[in-house]
Design a protein around this motif. Structure first.
Motif, PDB file in Angstrom:
ATOM      1  N   GLU A  39    -159.762  16.376   9.371  1.00 34.82           N
ATOM      2  CA  GLU A  39    -160.876  15.659   8.743  1.00 34.82           C
ATOM      3  C   GLU A  39    -161.415  14.500   9.588  1.00 34.82           C
ATOM      4  O   GLU A  39    -162.640  14.362   9.717  1.00 34.82           O
ATOM      5  N   PRO A  40    -160.557  13.660  10.182  1.00 33.79           N
ATOM      6  CA  PRO A  40    -161.110  12.547  10.968  1.00 33.79           C
ATOM      7  C   PRO A  40    -162.004  12.997  12.127  1.00 33.79           C
ATOM      8  O   PRO A  40    -162.923  12.283  12.509  1.00 33.79           O
ATOM      9  N   LEU A  41    -161.757  14.179  12.663  1.00 31.47           N
ATOM     10  CA  LEU A  41    -162.553  14.654  13.789  1.00 31.47           C
ATOM     11  C   LEU A  41    -163.918  15.195  13.383  1.00 31.47           C
ATOM     12  O   LEU A  41    -164.812  15.318  14.227  1.00 31.47           O
ATOM     13  N   ALA A  70    -165.526  14.043  10.359  1.00 34.19           N
ATOM     14  CA  ALA A  70    -166.103  13.166   9.330  1.00 34.19           C
ATOM     15  C   ALA A  70    -167.556  12.820   9.625  1.00 34.19           C
ATOM     16  O   ALA A  70    -168.413  12.885   8.724  1.00 34.19           O
ATOM     17  N   GLU A  71    -167.870  12.453  10.845  1.00 33.63           N
ATOM     18  CA  GLU A  71    -169.248  12.083  11.191  1.00 33.63           C
ATOM     19  C   GLU A  71    -170.189  13.277  11.070  1.00 33.63           C
ATOM     20  O   GLU A  71    -171.310  13.152  10.562  1.00 33.63           O
ATOM     21  N   GLU A  78    -153.721  18.824   3.170  1.00 33.32           N
ATOM     22  CA  GLU A  78    -152.734  18.295   4.098  1.00 33.32           C
ATOM     23  C   GLU A  78    -151.799  19.412   4.546  1.00 33.32           C
ATOM     24  O   GLU A  78    -151.425  20.284   3.770  1.00 33.32           O
TER      25      GLU A  78
END
Length: 84
Positions: free
Chosen positions: A56-58, A60-61, A76
């Motif tokens: 997800e962090p990769l 998100a944008e 997860e």
């Protein structure tokens, strides 16, 4: 499952694991192009070449900007994102 499933050589178990978590027979998965690097996988997904699994962090944008969608949300897993 009608879209090609993009995958990386660094995490070949991603789609089979996802299928198991969602009670889907892994034999029903239709693999698309494979990529050596996650970056290329994500660029292919943005270009509309198929569906990808990514942390997800990769993405998100790209999600906020509407370049990608997460139709099944995020789950997860024991996988870890590591840099060296």
């Amino acid at each position: 499952l009608d879209e090609p499933l993009l995958h990386t050589t660094s995490r070949p178990q991603a789609w089979p694991s996802w299928a198991q978590q969602n009670a889907i027979d892994a034999k029903a998965l239709k693999y698309g192009q494979g990529f050596e690097h996650l970056y290329y996988l994500l660029e292919a997904a943005v270009a509309g070449l198929g569906v990808a699994i990514a942390p997800e962090p990769l993405v998100a944008e790209d999600l906020r900007a509407g370049r990608l969608a997460a139709p099944w949300g995020f789950k997860e897993t024991p996988a870890q994102l590591a840099l060296w």
